[in-house]
Scaffold this active site. Structure first.
Site, mmCIF file in Angstrom:
data_model
loop_
_atom_site.group_PDB
_atom_site.id
_atom_site.type_symbol
_atom_site.label_atom_id
_atom_site.label_comp_id
_atom_site.label_asym_id
_atom_site.label_seq_id
_atom_site.Cartn_x
_atom_site.Cartn_y
_atom_site.Cartn_z
ATOM 1 N N GLU A 105 0.948 -1.317 0.340
ATOM 2 C CA GLU A 105 0.241 0.126 -0.004
ATOM 3 C C GLU A 105 0.627 0.776 0.479
ATOM 4 O OE1 GLU A 105 -3.578 -1.183 1.976
ATOM 5 O OE2 GLU A 105 -2.448 -1.654 3.446
ATOM 6 N N GLU A 125 -3.708 -9.766 3.992
ATOM 7 C CA GLU A 125 -4.625 -9.977 4.431
ATOM 8 C C GLU A 125 -6.263 -10.626 4.616
ATOM 9 O OE1 GLU A 125 -2.969 -5.497 3.416
ATOM 10 O OE2 GLU A 125 -3.459 -7.079 2.691
HETATM 11 N N1 T1G Z 1 3.918 -8.416 11.527
HETATM 12 C C1 T1G Z 1 4.787 -8.414 12.695
HETATM 13 N N2 T1G Z 1 5.775 -9.357 12.943
HETATM 14 C C2 T1G Z 1 5.886 -10.137 12.042
HETATM 15 C C3 T1G Z 1 5.016 -9.630 10.821
HETATM 16 C C4 T1G Z 1 4.180 -8.521 10.619
HETATM 17 N N3 T1G Z 1 3.604 -8.584 9.595
HETATM 18 N N4 T1G Z 1 5.574 -10.410 9.080
HETATM 19 C C5 T1G Z 1 6.439 -11.258 10.266
HETATM 20 N N5 T1G Z 1 6.903 -11.241 11.348
HETATM 21 C C6 T1G Z 1 7.665 -11.975 12.083
HETATM 22 C C7 T1G Z 1 7.222 -13.046 12.824
HETATM 23 O O1 T1G Z 1 6.115 -13.757 13.261
HETATM 24 C C8 T1G Z 1 8.477 -13.705 12.759
HETATM 25 O O2 T1G Z 1 8.858 -13.194 14.247
HETATM 26 C C9 T1G Z 1 9.585 -13.209 12.457
HETATM 27 O O3 T1G Z 1 9.326 -11.904 11.687
HETATM 28 C C10 T1G Z 1 10.143 -14.081 10.598
HETATM 29 O O4 T1G Z 1 8.859 -13.900 9.853
HETATM 30 C C11 T1G Z 1 -2.291 -2.530 6.961
HETATM 31 C C12 T1G Z 1 -3.817 -4.701 7.533
HETATM 32 C C13 T1G Z 1 7.241 -11.314 5.047
HETATM 33 C C14 T1G Z 1 6.640 -13.719 4.026
HETATM 34 O O5 T1G Z 1 0.517 -10.475 6.472
HETATM 35 O O6 T1G Z 1 3.956 -13.683 5.346
HETATM 36 O O7 T1G Z 1 -0.390 -4.459 6.025
HETATM 37 O O8 T1G Z 1 8.809 -15.844 14.973
HETATM 38 O O9 T1G Z 1 8.781 -17.078 10.600
HETATM 39 O O10 T1G Z 1 9.017 -17.136 6.753
HETATM 40 O O11 T1G Z 1 -3.345 -3.355 5.131
HETATM 41 O O12 T1G Z 1 6.722 -13.357 7.410
HETATM 42 O O13 T1G Z 1 11.082 -15.210 14.618
HETATM 43 O O14 T1G Z 1 8.739 -13.761 16.741
HETATM 44 O O15 T1G Z 1 7.053 -15.318 9.292
HETATM 45 O O16 T1G Z 1 10.726 -15.068 5.903
HETATM 46 C C15 T1G Z 1 -0.089 -8.480 6.609
HETATM 47 C C16 T1G Z 1 3.618 -11.704 7.281
HETATM 48 C C17 T1G Z 1 0.073 -7.351 7.897
HETATM 49 C C18 T1G Z 1 2.763 -10.782 6.124
HETATM 50 C C19 T1G Z 1 8.508 -13.916 5.945
HETATM 51 N N6 T1G Z 1 1.518 -9.032 6.307
HETATM 52 N N7 T1G Z 1 4.126 -12.073 6.645
HETATM 53 O O17 T1G Z 1 8.213 -15.212 6.182
HETATM 54 O O18 T1G Z 1 9.955 -15.342 8.393
HETATM 55 S S1 T1G Z 1 -1.716 -6.693 7.833
HETATM 56 C C20 T1G Z 1 1.630 -10.101 6.232
HETATM 57 C C21 T1G Z 1 4.917 -13.389 5.776
HETATM 58 C C22 T1G Z 1 -1.271 -5.216 6.417
HETATM 59 C C23 T1G Z 1 -2.617 -3.537 5.757
HETATM 60 C C24 T1G Z 1 -2.709 -4.247 6.529
HETATM 61 C C25 T1G Z 1 5.669 -13.585 6.435
HETATM 62 C C26 T1G Z 1 7.235 -12.923 5.471
HETATM 63 P P1 T1G Z 1 9.312 -14.445 15.063
HETATM 64 P P2 T1G Z 1 8.448 -15.348 9.337
HETATM 65 P P3 T1G Z 1 9.799 -15.725 6.467
#
Ligand code: T1G
Length: 694
Positions: A105, A125
């Site tokens: 975004e 999301e």
């Molecule tokens: N927020 C907080 N922590 C996050 C995070 C996030 N968005 N994404 C990852 N982490 C933490 C995760 O818990 C882990 O922590 C570490 O980072 C490594 O992640 C307004 C509402 C990016 C593809 O849904 O899909 O934006 O366990 O083990 O396999 O519209 O993480 O080490 O303590 O998964 O290399 C939308 C979520 C949010 C993406 C990397 N975004 N993340 O994968 O590592 S909603 C997502 C992922 C939003 C807006 C809205 C994956 C990754 P820890 P990992 P990875």
């Protein structure tokens, strides 16, 4: 400016660098940092254009999910995006890794987007029970078209950069150093006075007025039970109907509603549970593990073949052993066919298939297993055979090799006792089809060393599984809880329900299939054999519940025999069978049970609460260390609906007091032998707490 967002200048280009490891999530500080960086660039007379770029392994991977459910803090992301887009100086987003959710975004609110070829962009999301809440539903259809936006937003699946370029999301795929490419781009935008492309000013056109309805209909099966996908469709539709600002307002309303929903809370829980489950409480993060470079699998049957594929898919060579050449040939042929099917669907390149097949070394000789780092046994489920196999492995395999059994219920300690190295023995319980199902139940025996089970957890993650560590008991976590559901469903069939009523309720609850349709698909003879094997340990009432026996004695094993609980046509479509209804009614008479109407609510309570109660006992016994271990088992191995978060999280959503009271009700109705509340559940219920209460 904070350390996690810095502003620097190269020539007359301002660079806003985000550095918030591990994934540059948009925490409040990051949002504030980006906004003040852009403000600084706007105000600075020495700056003509700006670049937003990230340090570390990825561009912004979205909002900080840990902030959800907490009071929202300024600046809000939609405002940051508007601030970027309104800039009169060009803003270029420079993407590497994954630009996801709020990250995309931010990029869509920039005037130009460039990326390295390996980057991926997406709006995941919906996987958190949400929708893009900072303009994704309003800007993406304007830049990539309605159909593409619907697919990306309702699937949540990221798109590779080259495809995103073709979709109009990215302006250029760059090679070499991303920052230098971004600076060159910014320079070009200034020198060529490129018109600033504000996506919000574009129009989201619909090709056909029924596109939204058609899309919902076409995906009804995939979206079943979920709320968020339909809200995503609604928001994209709004983008085609309302001016941008009004659409943004609507999007925010829907986002706020979804964020407060039980489904989103459950799906956010699942996001973190999937990552937390690999961490073993009580073990240091730097727990030593063993290196696994070679694996051996015993038994080239359905499970053995699938397990071998898990390792070849991860590039790990596998020795595949079986007793006869014909068994080996059959097993290899099935593996080959599985890969060929994936190639035929265009989901795997032929050369990758060939490489993976070349990693399998079939053998008839135990000697060939002597140097393997990890040996996984997947032979017939009989204790005598298991002991013989492990005795042999003990005499052949090198010191330090891990000896694992894929048994789904046999006692790992008893198997380990057949070796002189019980500390190196454990269970690694894969789920069928092993190359598809994500769950791996790692079973630590009483003598298994931490180094060994920590290694098994690491191996599980390396082969793309969700590894869950559990202790030794009959059926471990998954099958032990499932047995309670199976028992209760069997009792309800005696008392008044019919298999198709129970199946419909369990299906509507959100499972992919009800227990009887599942039984017919897997083959009723499997369950029948288990029942016979366990007959002596059954209760009197369970022994007398011979409905399954009667059906199997008629040779009705399910789909493979054309009939089971249901009858099947040539296309394997199931139809309730009056013959089975009659059989069940006669059975009730036989065992002296007067049938009564059983409500759908009772079916849910007895099928699910019996499992929750057993889950609580599993926690009390330490067979599972945390409720999230149990939830992960059910989510990744038994199809528990992700929007309910798993049985233990679901129990908290319902409220343990309500669950406890129902358990007491059934104790009084069915008997304490089956429905004694777990002391843990009773205690938490009385304290007004949940399994996840802090
Ligand atoms: N927020 C907080 N922590 C996050 C995070 C996030 N968005 N994404 C990852 N982490 C933490 C995760 O818990 C882990 O922590 C570490 O980072 C490594 O992640 C307004 C509402 C990016 C593809 O849904 O899909 O934006 O366990 O083990 O396999 O519209 O993480 O080490 O303590 O998964 O290399 C939308 C979520 C949010 C993406 C990397 N975004 N993340 O994968 O590592 S909603 C997502 C992922 C939003 C807006 C809205 C994956 C990754 P820890 P990992 P990875």
């Amino acid at each position: 400016m904070s350390e996690i967002v810095t502003f620097s200048k190269e020539g007359r280009i301002g660079i806003i660098t985000v550095n918030n490891p591990p994934v540059n999530a948009l925490s409040q500080a990051v949002r504030a940092g980006i906004k003040s960086g852009i403000a600084q660039g706007i105000e600075d007379q020495g700056v003509d254009a700006m670049v937003i770029i990230c340090a570390g392994r990825t561009f912004i991977a979205g909002a900080d999910i840990r902030e959800f459910g907490k009071p929202p803090m300024e600046p809000h992301l939609p405002d940051v995006c508007k601030f970027i887009e309104d800039s009169l100086k060009p803003v270029i987003a420079a993407i590497h890794g994954t630009a996801l959710g709020g990250g995309l975004e931010i990029a869509l609110s920039s005037h130009f987007r460039i990326a390295v070829a390996t980057a991926r962009v997406g709006l995941p999301e919906v996987k958190l029970g949400l929708l893009p809440g900072a303009g994704g539903t309003q800007r993406l259809p304007r830049v990539a078209g309605v159909q593409a936006a619907l697919e990306m937003i309702t699937s949540g699946t990221p798109v590779a950069a080259p495809k995103a370029k073709n979709m109009g999301i990215l302006d250029e795929i760059v090679e070499g150093d991303l920052k230098q490419a971004a600076l060159a781009w910014a320079q070009k935008a200034v020198e060529q006075k490129l018109p600033l492309r504000r996506v919000s000013t574009l129009t989201a056109k619909v090709d056909s007025p029924t596109v939204f309805e058609d899309f919902a209909k076409a995906n009804a099966r995939k979206f079943r039970g979920f709320i968020a996908p339909y809200k995503c469709i609604e928001a994209v539709k709004i983008a085609t109907e309302l001016p941008f600002d009004q659409g943004m307002k609507k999007e925010r309303e829907i986002f706020t509603e979804l964020q407060a929903s039980d489904q989103s809370k459950a799906q956010r829980h699942v996001f973190f549970a999937e990552r937390e489950v690999v961490r073993i409480p009580g073990l240091p993060d730097d727990q030593p593990t063993r290196e696994i470079k070679s694996v051996a699998v015993l038994g080239a049957g359905t499970m053995g073949g699938g397990i071998a594929m898990c390792f070849t898919n991860a590039g790990i060579p596998v020795k595949l052993l079986d007793m006869k050449q014909e068994f080996l040939d059959k097993g290899l042929a099935i593996i080959k066919k599985n890969y060929a099917n994936t190639v035929a669907k265009g989901r795997l390149k032929q050369e990758v298939m060939d490489k993976r097949m070349s990693l399998i070394d079939p053998t008839l000789s135990y000697e060939d297993l002597k140097d393997a780092d990890l040996i996984i046994e997947a032979v017939f489920e009989e204790m005598g055979i298991k002991k013989e196999v492990f005795g042999k492995l003990d005499s052949i395999c090198k010191p330090g090799a891990i000896l694992a059994s894929n048994t789904s219920y046999l006692n790992i300690d008893e198997i380990a006792a057949a070796t002189g190295r019980p500390q190196d023995v454990m269970g690694m319980h894969f789920f069928s089809p092993a190359n598809v199902m994500r769950l791996l139940e790692n079973v630590r025996g009483a003598k298994t060393s931490p180094e060994v089970y920590a290694t098994a957890m690491k191996v599980g993650k390396a082969i793309g599984k969700v590894p869950v560590l559990v202790g030794v008991c009959d059926g471990f976590v998954g099958n032990r809880m499932l047995a309670k559901r199976t028992r209760e469903c069997g009792f309800m069939m005696e008392e008044g329900a019919l298999p198709w009523q129970i199946d419909k309720v369990i299906y509507d609850f959100g499972f992919p299939m009800g227990p009887y349709a599942m039984g017919d698909m897997a083959g009723l003879d499997v369950g029948w054999r288990n029942r016979k094997a366990k007959f002596d340990s059954l209760t009197e009432r369970e022994k007398k519940n011979t409905i399954l026996d009667k059906i199997c004695e008629m040779g009705r094993y399910g789909q493979k025999t054309g009939s089971g609980f249901y009858k099947y046509d040539e296309k394997r479509n199931a139809t309730p069978d009056p013959m089975i209804e009659e059989l069940i009614l006669n059975h009730s008479k036989e065992v002296g049970i007067e049938r009564r109407a059983i409500t759908d609510q009772e079916i849910v309570e007895r099928a699910i609460y019996s499992m929750i109660n057993e889950g609580a006992k599993i926690l009390e016994e330490g067979i599972a260390a945390r409720p999230l271990d149990i939830d992960a088992v059910w989510l990744y191995g038994y199809g528990f609906p992700v929007y309910l978060g798993g049985p233990m999280f679901y129990a908290d959503t319902v409220g343990l007091k309500k669950v406890y009271e129902a358990i007491v009700k059934y104790r009084d109705m069915i008997g304490a032998e089956y429905w004694t509340p777990s002391p843990l559940l009773e205690k938490l219920a009385k304290e007004g707490k949940g399994f996840y209460s802090k």
